[in-house]
Every structure is written in C-alpha cells, then in structure tokens.
Design a protein around this motif. Sequence first.
Motif, PDB file in Angstrom:
ATOM      1  N   ALA A 278      -4.892  -1.597   0.002  1.00  0.00           N
ATOM      2  CA  ALA A 278      -5.594  -2.624  -0.780  1.00  0.00           C
ATOM      3  C   ALA A 278      -4.818  -3.003  -2.029  1.00  0.00           C
ATOM      4  CB  ALA A 278      -6.984  -2.136  -1.157  1.00  0.00           C
ATOM      5  N   ILE A 279      -5.062  -4.217  -2.490  1.00  0.00           N
ATOM      6  CA  ILE A 279      -4.586  -4.695  -3.780  1.00  0.00           C
ATOM      7  C   ILE A 279      -5.821  -5.034  -4.613  1.00  0.00           C
ATOM      8  CG2 ILE A 279      -3.561  -6.693  -4.949  1.00  0.00           C
ATOM      9  CD1 ILE A 279      -1.365  -6.727  -2.926  1.00  0.00           C
TER      10      ILE A 279
ATOM     11  N   ARG B  17     -13.007   9.420  -1.752  1.00  0.00           N
ATOM     12  CA  ARG B  17     -11.877   9.479  -0.829  1.00  0.00           C
ATOM     13  C   ARG B  17     -12.276   9.148   0.600  1.00  0.00           C
ATOM     14  NH1 ARG B  17      -7.784  12.683  -2.793  1.00  0.00           N
ATOM     15  NH2 ARG B  17      -6.580  11.959  -1.021  1.00  0.00           N
ATOM     16  N   ASN B  18     -13.570   9.286   0.897  1.00  0.00           N
ATOM     17  CA  ASN B  18     -14.023   8.983   2.249  1.00  0.00           C
ATOM     18  C   ASN B  18     -13.902   7.495   2.576  1.00  0.00           C
ATOM     19  OD1 ASN B  18     -16.131   8.746   0.270  1.00  0.00           O
ATOM     20  ND2 ASN B  18     -17.533   8.277   1.944  1.00  0.00           N
ATOM     21  N   LEU B  19     -13.663   6.657   1.570  1.00  0.00           N
ATOM     22  CA  LEU B  19     -13.459   5.236   1.832  1.00  0.00           C
ATOM     23  C   LEU B  19     -12.157   5.001   2.594  1.00  0.00           C
ATOM     24  CD1 LEU B  19     -14.508   3.694  -1.628  1.00  0.00           C
ATOM     25  CD2 LEU B  19     -15.835   3.705   0.490  1.00  0.00           C
ATOM     26  N   GLY B  20     -11.215   5.903   2.447  1.00  0.00           N
ATOM     27  CA  GLY B  20      -9.947   5.772   3.158  1.00  0.00           C
ATOM     28  C   GLY B  20      -9.099   4.616   2.677  1.00  0.00           C
ATOM     29  N   ILE B  21      -9.215   4.265   1.379  1.00  0.00           N
ATOM     30  CA  ILE B  21      -8.475   3.131   0.834  1.00  0.00           C
ATOM     31  C   ILE B  21      -7.336   3.626  -0.045  1.00  0.00           C
ATOM     32  CG2 ILE B  21      -8.600   1.119  -0.694  1.00  0.00           C
ATOM     33  CD1 ILE B  21     -11.490   0.752   0.151  1.00  0.00           C
ATOM     34  N   HIS B  22      -6.161   3.090   0.180  1.00  0.00           N
ATOM     35  CA  HIS B  22      -5.004   3.381  -0.660  1.00  0.00           C
ATOM     36  C   HIS B  22      -4.639   2.118  -1.431  1.00  0.00           C
ATOM     37  CE1 HIS B  22      -1.180   4.739  -2.114  1.00  0.00           C
ATOM     38  NE2 HIS B  22      -0.543   3.767  -1.464  1.00  0.00           N
ATOM     39  N   VAL B  23      -4.699   2.186  -2.754  1.00  0.00           N
ATOM     40  CA  VAL B  23      -4.375   1.033  -3.597  1.00  0.00           C
ATOM     41  C   VAL B  23      -2.869   0.994  -3.810  1.00  0.00           C
ATOM     42  CG1 VAL B  23      -4.683  -0.073  -5.833  1.00  0.00           C
ATOM     43  CG2 VAL B  23      -6.613   1.118  -4.755  1.00  0.00           C
ATOM     44  N   VAL B  24      -2.239  -0.083  -3.333  1.00  0.00           N
ATOM     45  CA  VAL B  24      -0.788  -0.192  -3.473  1.00  0.00           C
ATOM     46  C   VAL B  24      -0.398  -0.828  -4.801  1.00  0.00           C
ATOM     47  CG1 VAL B  24      -0.439  -0.297  -0.992  1.00  0.00           C
ATOM     48  CG2 VAL B  24      -0.743  -2.422  -2.279  1.00  0.00           C
TER      49      VAL B  24
ATOM     50  N   VAL C 233      -1.062  -5.191   3.397  1.00  0.00           N
ATOM     51  CA  VAL C 233      -2.365  -5.038   2.743  1.00  0.00           C
ATOM     52  C   VAL C 233      -3.495  -5.491   3.649  1.00  0.00           C
ATOM     53  CG1 VAL C 233      -3.798  -5.821   0.805  1.00  0.00           C
ATOM     54  CG2 VAL C 233      -1.393  -5.253   0.434  1.00  0.00           C
ATOM     55  N   ASP C 234      -4.548  -4.704   3.727  1.00  0.00           N
ATOM     56  CA  ASP C 234      -5.711  -5.020   4.551  1.00  0.00           C
ATOM     57  C   ASP C 234      -6.863  -5.624   3.758  1.00  0.00           C
ATOM     58  OD1 ASP C 234      -4.691  -3.671   7.040  1.00  0.00           O
ATOM     59  OD2 ASP C 234      -4.739  -1.938   5.708  1.00  0.00           O
ATOM     60  N   GLU C 235      -6.888  -5.342   2.458  1.00  0.00           N
ATOM     61  CA  GLU C 235      -8.092  -5.739   1.671  1.00  0.00           C
ATOM     62  C   GLU C 235      -7.713  -6.051   0.246  1.00  0.00           C
ATOM     63  OE1 GLU C 235     -12.022  -3.243   0.583  1.00  0.00           O
ATOM     64  OE2 GLU C 235     -11.644  -3.516   2.724  1.00  0.00           O
TER      65      GLU C 235
END
Length: 216
Positions: A152-153, A172-179, A214-216
């Motif tokens: 995500a951005i 952390r269960n959201l599984g989102i990594h902010v780039v 990026v997915d989101e």
Amino acid sequence: LSNESFVVMIGTRYRRLGIAILQLLLTALGYVAAFLIRFEFNIPDVDYWIMINTLPILILIRSAAYYYFRLYSGGWQFVSMQDLVNISRSIFWGSVVFVITMVFINRLQGYPRSILLLEPVFNFILTSGIRFSIRFLREYKFGVSSKILKHAIIAGAGKAGVLALNEIRTNRNLGIHVVGFVDDNSNKMGTDIQGIPVLGKTDDIPELVEKYKVDE
C-alpha cells in the motif's frame, strides 16, 4: 451495571493497579541505580541509609505526579510523543517537589547532590523505555499475522497518514505492507516518516503503483 460492564470496570481497575505497582518498582529501581552509579557500585553505609530513608518520600511524590499527569491510564501499546511529554512533565515537577521537600526536612545536608540529576534521568529512561518496548513488541513481534497480502501507499504524510500507518502496524492481521507515502508538499520529498519514505506526489501514484506493485 450489566455483567459485561462490571467485568470491564474490574479489568480496568486491575490494569491500572498493575501499572501503578510497576511504575513504583521502576521508580525504586531508578533511585537505586542512581546511587550505584554515583558511588561506583560501592555505596557507603551512611549514603545507603540516606537512600533507604528517602526512598519512601520519593515514591510518594512520584506517585502523586504520575497520577496528576495520568500516567496510570492509557494503553501502552499506543504510546506516543504526547506520552513522552507527560512523562517528562511528571518527572520534572516530581523532582522539583522532591528537592523542596528535602530542603524543608534537612536542607539537603549530607544528601548527594548528583542524585538529584541522575535519578530523573534513570526514571525517564525506565518509564519511557518500558512503554515503547511494549509498543514495539506488539507492533513487530506479536502481530496476529505477519503474512503480507497487500502493498500500500498512504496518500498524505501528515497526522492522518501517520495515524493510518500506526493502525496498519498495530493490526498485523491486516497483512498490509506500506511501501511509502505520497504528499504534495515539496518539503517532504525524500524524507522518512517513522522509517517509511515519501516517494513522491499524488500525481506520481500511477507510476509508483507500477514500480512497487501497489495494491491499495
């Protein structure tokens, strides 16, 4: 009160009691550490008894300061800069009251002056350190899931963007990594926000999405 409300109330009281006890233990530990450092781990008998006799006074004053600045409330997993400000204020004013009290009792006769500087430093390190350690463990070690499902951005590198980043890190269960962040403020280009880079402006989103998948 409903049964659920009663349980929540009792749980809150026990949590605050636990925080208060831990805080008092840290206060005592910081005081002892200050004496140990001052006397290079060989405290003379006279100063040892000064430490023992003045510790209850310090604990009482620090407890009142912690209560006034609401250090017994709040969730440590969400500790912030405002918490550091409150910790600093409570330690500062607690130290002021302690010095005034000691002057009133015996004009600080025989009391090691350097302890008045060392103790607040150790107190701050212990009090703030344990809070941020708990936040670190919650965000980076004890997340429900560390599997990255989306990249995500975050649009906007201001307060709202930081709140979004903290929420993602906490859950952390959201599984989102902010780039990275994007922000139209040119002064923020090339800077890092809590270790996350500001990659560009909002007009750059299509290019950044392609580059960082990026997915989101």
